[in-house]
Design an enzyme around this catalytic site. Structure first.
Site, PDB file in Angstrom:
ATOM      1  N   LYS A 152       5.121   2.289  -3.147  1.00 31.87           N
ATOM      2  CA  LYS A 152       5.086   3.693  -3.574  1.00 31.87           C
ATOM      3  C   LYS A 152       5.230   3.727  -5.084  1.00 31.87           C
ATOM      4  O   LYS A 152       5.839   2.831  -5.679  1.00 31.87           O
ATOM      5  CB  LYS A 152       6.230   4.485  -2.939  1.00 31.87           C
ATOM      6  CG  LYS A 152       5.940   5.967  -2.824  1.00 31.87           C
ATOM      7  CD  LYS A 152       4.996   6.242  -1.686  1.00 31.87           C
ATOM      8  CE  LYS A 152       4.711   7.686  -1.475  1.00 31.87           C
ATOM      9  NZ  LYS A 152       3.963   7.882  -0.228  1.00 31.87           N
ATOM     10  N   LYS A 155       0.862  -1.194   0.000  1.00 33.86           N
ATOM     11  CA  LYS A 155       0.000   0.000   0.000  1.00 33.86           C
ATOM     12  C   LYS A 155       0.885   1.226   0.000  1.00 33.86           C
ATOM     13  O   LYS A 155       1.831   1.331   0.786  1.00 33.86           O
ATOM     14  CB  LYS A 155      -0.857  -0.014   1.282  1.00 33.86           C
ATOM     15  CG  LYS A 155      -1.802   1.150   1.410  1.00 33.86           C
ATOM     16  CD  LYS A 155      -3.174   0.785   0.884  1.00 33.86           C
ATOM     17  CE  LYS A 155      -4.097   1.975   0.770  1.00 33.86           C
ATOM     18  NZ  LYS A 155      -3.876   2.784  -0.443  1.00 33.86           N
TER      19      LYS A 155
END
Ligand code: NAD
Length: 422
Positions: free
Chosen positions: A102, A66
């Protein structure tokens, strides 16, 4: 030295307390996967530009990866891998069931037209549609991306994959399955963590043990999304916000500032409405109780650390203190509360959105804020307990907590998943 090598040094102090084995340690030194893609995009004037882009999945032990997608000219592989590393430990420290990721595009976003921005955002998802996934890697907004960007990205993913995979991306508009309270989440979440630092258990360490709340002074550098909502919560709870600043300068009033007037003035591109005007960096050196860097990384370094007078440095930005500066401040008896705890409210509410989407449910603002407060209190209390038990800094304690959670999960999964038997 690369940014990632530098960031990994933060783990070193935590290693001896986390009791993880050396193979797990070795595994966590490297990202699992980084995909890069060159994205050719047709511009409004008919020319073709090719943009470099990245998505890094650092670790997925605790769940799907995430992390946000940022648009910035400085975006490069090293930066994206470093931020994915930070997300891995942030998610583990606040106990959301995610690994860390990311992504980003190397682009000057404000120079794009609305249509160019939409085209590029859709092309990004086209390039990474098979790399991401609701059970694999879930993007969100970051620098120069917002809920509108997430809406386009969701739409593109939906067209490629079909169905209604709302859990592929968080930070979406409410109309597409977003949650209320996402905008204020990082600022409010930071305040909830601060509430626990101000609790009886830890307060004497802050050097402001006997001060009533309304005499505790706060200076906030950065008055964007994070700085504004953090200032609002501090004000609503009775703390005295005495200084606010951005990249154009700062204002200071020892009697307290009206944060809303400041916001209205800045939105209208007007000067600060009251107080003494200070330079961009001066706000960092004010004699206040709590200094909140909420703008950009690397503003407190070995060069200016000896001029920091605040008793508590509360990192709302990502990486505002270099490791060297942080150690210097702690050696001086100051408390540095780390970014992976302080600014985790955003990903926490992203987690609520993801659950809501998986359940085809919808949360109210009241529910979101109540759950956020609960989760941030829980995380801050665990970090404080570890800091007290091990007599370490809050940063080291947050990394111990995260490392232990990841290490224990790796152990329970069995090493075969990670280290194939010879
Ligand atoms: P933003 O763009 O809304 O606001 C940034 C603010 O910093 C603006 O007021 C800007 O004027 C100011 N600023 C920029 N450069 C500056 C400089 N050189 N000196 C002083 N002020 C400067 O960004 P944001 O969403 O509020 O994010 C702020 C920080 O918090 C970033 O480090 C970001 O990575 C981190 N963060 C944000 C979120 C989130 O949910 N928005 C979550 C986690 C971490």
């Amino acid at each position: 030295m690369s940014m990632l090598e530098d960031a990994k040094k933060m783990l070193d102090a935590a290693y001896k307390y986390a009791q993880i084995d050396s193979e797990t340690w070795e595994r966590l030194q490297y990202p699992i996967k980084t995909l890069t893609a060159s994205i050719p995009c047709r511009m409004d004037d008919g020319t073709l530009k090719v943009f470099k882009s990245y998505r890094c999945q650092y670790d997925s032990t605790l769940g799907p990866c995430k992390g946000g997608i940022r648009y910035h000219p400085n975006v490069c592989r090293d930066e994206i891998e470093t931020l994915a590393f930070l997300m891995t430990f942030k998610n583990a420290a606040i106990k959301v069931p995610f690994g860390g990721a990311k992504g980003g595009i190397c682009v000057d976003a404000p120079a794009l037209s609305h249509r160019e921005n939409e085209r590029l955002s859709r092309l990004y998802i086209n390039a990474y549609a098979d790399f991401i996934g609701p059970d694999k890697d879930i993007p969100a907004p970051d620098m120069y991306t917002n809920e509108r960007t997430m809406g386009w990205m969701y739409s593109e993913y939906q067209q490629i994959k079909g169905g209604h995979p709302r859990d592929i991306i968080t930070g979406k508009p409410i109309a597409l399955g977003g949650v209320p309270g996402r905008t204020s989440a990082t600022g409010y979440g930071g305040y909830y963590a601060l509430e626990r630092l101000l609790s009886d258990k830890y307060r004497q360490k802050l050097g402001i043990a006997n001060k009533p709340l309304n005499e505790i002074t706060v200076a906030i550098q950065g008055f964007g999304n994070v700085g504004y909502w953090f200032a609002k919560k501090c004000h609503d709870k009775g703390l005295k916000v005495v200084a606010i600043g951005d990249q154009f300068g700062s204002c200071y009033d020892p009697n307290g500032l009206n944060y809303q007037e400041c916001k209205n003035a800045r939105d209208a591109k007007q000067p600060w409405p009251s107080g003494v005007m200070l330079g961009i960096q001066d706000i960092l050196e004010l004699d206040v109780d709590i200094l909140v860097p909420a703008a950009i990384e690397g503003v407190i370094t070995a060069e200016n650390a000896d001029r920091i007078k605040a008793k508590v440095i509360f990192e709302m930005a990502n990486g505002p203190c270099t490791l060297e500066a942080s150690k210097y401040l702690e050696d001086k008896g100051k408390i540095v509360s780390p970014d992976i705890l302080c600014n985790a409210g955003g990903v926490c509410v992203s987690y609520f959105e993801w659950i809501q989407n998986r359940k085809f449910d919808s949360m109210t603002l009241k529910q979101v804020n109540r759950e956020l407060r609960h989760k941030m209190h829980y995380a801050a209390d665990r970090v404080i307990d570890i800091a007290i038990d091990t007599n370490t800094s809050l940063r080291t304690a947050a990394y111990i907590l995260a490392l232990k959670r990841i290490g224990t999960a790796i152990e329970c999964l069995g090493t075969k998943n990670y280290f194939k038997d010879q």
